[in-house]
Design an enzyme around this catalytic site. Structure first.
Site, PDB file in Angstrom:
ATOM      1  N   CYS A   1      26.675  76.362  75.908  1.00  0.00           N
ATOM      2  CA  CYS A   1      27.004  75.177  76.681  1.00  0.00           C
ATOM      3  C   CYS A   1      25.745  74.417  77.058  1.00  0.00           C
ATOM      4  CB  CYS A   1      27.750  75.565  77.962  1.00  0.00           C
ATOM      5  SG  CYS A   1      29.220  76.578  77.710  1.00  0.00           S
TER       6      CYS A   1
ATOM      7  N   ARG B   1      30.961  72.396  77.365  1.00  0.00           N
ATOM      8  CA  ARG B   1      31.280  73.724  76.843  1.00  0.00           C
ATOM      9  C   ARG B   1      31.426  73.753  75.331  1.00  0.00           C
ATOM     10  NH1 ARG B   1      36.824  77.231  77.045  1.00  0.00           N
ATOM     11  NH2 ARG B   1      35.879  79.258  76.607  1.00  0.00           N
ATOM     12  N   LEU B   2      30.760  74.724  74.716  1.00  0.00           N
ATOM     13  CA  LEU B   2      31.023  75.105  73.334  1.00  0.00           C
ATOM     14  C   LEU B   2      31.841  76.391  73.412  1.00  0.00           C
ATOM     15  CD1 LEU B   2      30.543  74.789  70.259  1.00  0.00           C
ATOM     16  CD2 LEU B   2      28.484  76.179  70.543  1.00  0.00           C
ATOM     17  N   ALA B   3      33.122  76.315  73.093  1.00  0.00           N
ATOM     18  CA  ALA B   3      34.025  77.449  73.285  1.00  0.00           C
ATOM     19  C   ALA B   3      33.826  78.483  72.180  1.00  0.00           C
ATOM     20  CB  ALA B   3      35.477  76.966  73.302  1.00  0.00           C
TER      21      ALA B   3
ATOM     22  N   GLU C   1      25.634  83.664  76.326  1.00  0.00           N
ATOM     23  CA  GLU C   1      26.607  84.718  76.051  1.00  0.00           C
ATOM     24  C   GLU C   1      26.108  86.025  76.652  1.00  0.00           C
ATOM     25  OE1 GLU C   1      29.445  84.074  74.749  1.00  0.00           O
ATOM     26  OE2 GLU C   1      29.097  82.148  73.759  1.00  0.00           O
TER      27      GLU C   1
ATOM     28  N   ASP D   1      33.056  85.475  79.386  1.00  0.00           N
ATOM     29  CA  ASP D   1      31.898  86.126  79.992  1.00  0.00           C
ATOM     30  C   ASP D   1      31.419  85.356  81.218  1.00  0.00           C
ATOM     31  OD1 ASP D   1      31.256  84.109  78.159  1.00  0.00           O
ATOM     32  OD2 ASP D   1      29.272  84.903  77.755  1.00  0.00           O
TER      33      ASP D   1
END
Length: 625
Positions: free
Chosen positions: A2, A55-57, A83, A105
């Site tokens: 993100c 956000r990068l999901a 992560e 997470d």
């Protein structure tokens, strides 16, 4: 993965001109490439803190992963980039006393902080930069992972505290002044040292760093929650084969976690080198149908045959991507401009194109970063492990002023020439001659105030005067705290996130970082063989001839670029310099352009490139003001 941003303006400093929430919205909009899947913001009326996220999901792709995220009573709020690969283990440890509404997470970070406070970071195996608003304690915290894989910058000015994942968003919104001394030190290093940035009032949170802002007083305190230094001071006395087995166990654990902690497909980058070959081979044992990507650049050394053999040997699905840099001249300003600061590592160019190509296939990729730094992979470590070589070179150092300068970067003659230079110097000059070697021998051309390099000089002198450690350990320790965090990690993050690509590095797991530094020198460098223990381990997973391949691969043809396609552009930028000439004597710049400066061709190319990157950054700042 993100992007995060936020701000707090101390109430005692507030007035009618207090920055509104749209300052955070503007910063977040400039971070959209880091997280194209979602965007969120929390403006807390009680504390005045504003948190934002793009956000990068990757883990839990549902709307439940929306940030900012909070605990049950909304007393703890988090925005987070990165992560945590062992988040499942931590979640189980937290047990039923915490209520989870997602499988992310990020939510584990929320409740881990709620349970253990800032000590929670010691439990994390991962890469992260996060901001935590603790309303009960009236504190705002920023924290960064052990290696600085994920970036975090903060700006302080007249009661304002703002932070962001990238410098460009802070520069565009707050327009900080240039810090001339930091830029002059950049010219020596090619990157920015530790907390330094090119802007006054803007600092980078160090790897393993923790910043706390007291919302009552507005005061910010910064400390380290983790440092690798203690692990380089330790000595792990174990039999060699026992150490090989331990490295094998840690590698399998690290790869397994990084494969499993994703709801998207995970692949690997595979070159012909030992690090990526090991990562791919181990990953293939844990994941059937693993995609392994080899990137081939037109007109350069091609590692595809070696990579193909490794992929076939371990059963990976091999994909070769051929990349052309024909459009480099049109894209160079954008690629360098992404960094928000002068950045002189020319390998940022192929890294940009590699990430762009990989994103066409996957969003998450494993790579081999950290193998060289933790296990002794660089050629400069050979004389450090064999100090008799340095003593011999010191005795022959008079030759440096007699023999011709090397014309080719790769090869024994250039190595010998640089070893002569390295052996006759001390302190900071010795360290820079043995590593980056940009303006060494031409420092006087830099228009710097006295003391601009004192911080790094003190750090080098303090570390290298420690007689309890070997020269190899001291060099590796210094490299980790300078080049690795300030250059390599910055390059990988900005190049990959420009394309919303997440790169994971198993060699940078918590377990490796706390095990490998203390291994005996002979396990890392044996004779002239680098990464000895990794090569022995690789024989269990790869063909033996691949495990013992010399370190090579893609070399940026910097000299050829500057004498060919980019010559006119670089000449035009620097001959009419507005930025570089502020920091380096104009006559020296012109002498470089005309080939009148006495320096090896590769060093001349590095000086020109360092100045070119500076000029691009400087002009970009002029346009944004």
């Amino acid at each position: 993965m993100c992007g995060i941003a936020g701000l707090y303006q101390y109430q005692g400093a507030r007035g009618e001109d207090a920055l509104p929430g749209d300052a955070v919205r503007r910063m977040i909009a400039l971070l959209a490439h880091r997280g194209p899947d979602d965007r969120g913001m929390f403006d807390d009326p009680d504390t005045g803190v504003i948190l934002g996220n793009t956000r990068l999901a990757v883990v839990d792709l549902s709307p439940s992963g929306h940030q900012p995220m909070h605990n049950e009573d909304k007393s703890v709020w988090v925005v987070y980039n990165g992560e945590i690969y062992n988040h499942g283990e931590i979640k189980r440890e937290l047990g039923s006393t915490h209520r989870f509404v997602s499988n992310t997470d990020t939510e584990v970070v929320v409740h881990a902080y709620e349970q253990w406070g800032v000590e929670c970071f010691h439990k994390f195996d991962g890469m992260f930069a996060c901001a935590i608003l603790d309303k009960k304690r009236n504190m705002l915290f920023l924290a960064r992972d052990r290696c600085g894989v994920k970036p975090c910058y903060y700006y302080q000015h007249e009661g304002l505290f703002a932070f962001s994942s990238e410098l460009n968003s802070l520069r565009a919104v707050f327009h900080p002044e240039i810090d001339d001394s930091s830029v002059c030190l950049y010219l020596r290093l090619g990157f920015f040292y530790r907390t330094k940035t090119p802007y006054k009032g803007v600092s980078e949170l160090e790897p393993g760093g923790l910043a706390g802002v007291d919302l009552e007083t507005g005061r910010c305190s910064v400390k380290k929650w983790w440092s690798i230094d203690a692990f380089f001071r330790d000595t792990r006395r174990v039999p060699f084969q026992e150490a090989v087995a331990a490295v094998d166990d840690i590698l399998n654990l690290s790869v397994k976690r990084r494969l499993e902690s994703s709801d998207l497909e995970v692949g690997t980058f595979l070159s012909g080198g030992i690090d990526s070959s090991l990562i791919t081979a181990v990953a293939a044992r844990h994941k059937k149908g693993l995609k392994a990507f080899t990137v081939r650049f037109e007109g350069t050394y091609d590692e595809t045959p070696l990579a193909r053999r490794t992929a076939a040997y371990c059963g990976a699905d091999h994909v070769t991507v051929t990349i052309s840099m024909d459009n480099l001249k049109d894209e160079i300003e954008k690629i360098i401009g992404n960094y928000g600061e002068p950045f002189a590592d020319s390998s940022a160019i192929p890294s940009y194109y590699v990430s762009k190509a990989a994103k066409q296939y996957l969003t998450v990729v494993l790579n081999g970063d950290g193998g060289d730094e933790l296990f002794g992979g660089y050629r400069r470590y050979v004389p450090c492990a064999n100090e008799a070589l340095i003593r011999f070179a010191r005795g022959m150092s008079f030759l440096k002023g007699i023999i011709p300068v090397p014309r080719v970067k790769m090869g024994g003659y250039n190595y010998f020439y640089r070893l002569l230079d390295f052996s006759r110097k001390t302190g900071l000059q010795m360290y820079l001659a043995g590593t980056v070697d940009i303006f060494e021998g031409h420092e006087r051309a830099i228009r710097a105030r006295a003391g601009y390099s004192d911080e790094i000089a003190d750090d080098v002198n303090g570390l290298f005067s420690d007689n309890s450690r070997t020269l190899l350990r001291k060099m590796m320790n210094m490299d980790f705290n300078t080049i690795f965090s300030g250059d390599l990690m910055v390059k990988t993050d900005i190049a990959s996130m420009a394309h919303s690509l997440e790169i994971r590095s198993p060699f940078l797991s918590r377990e490796f970082l706390e095990y490998a530094p203390a291994l005996p020198d002979s396990f890392k460098v044996r004779g002239i063989r680098t990464k000895h223990i990794l090569r022995e381990l690789a024989c269990r997973y790869c063909p033996r001839d691949i495990a013992y391949q010399p370190k090579r691969g893609f070399e940026v043809p910097l000299k050829e670029w500057l004498e060919g396609d980019l010559r006119g552009m670089v000449f035009d930028y620097l001959f009419r310099s507005r930025g570089a000439a502020r920091f380096v004597e104009k006559e020296f710049i012109r002498g470089l352009l005309e080939g009148a400066v006495a320096a090896p061709p590769e060093q001349r190319a590095k000086m020109l490139w360092t100045l070119f990157a500076l000029e691009i950054w400087y002009r970009g700042g002029e346009r944004s003001r």
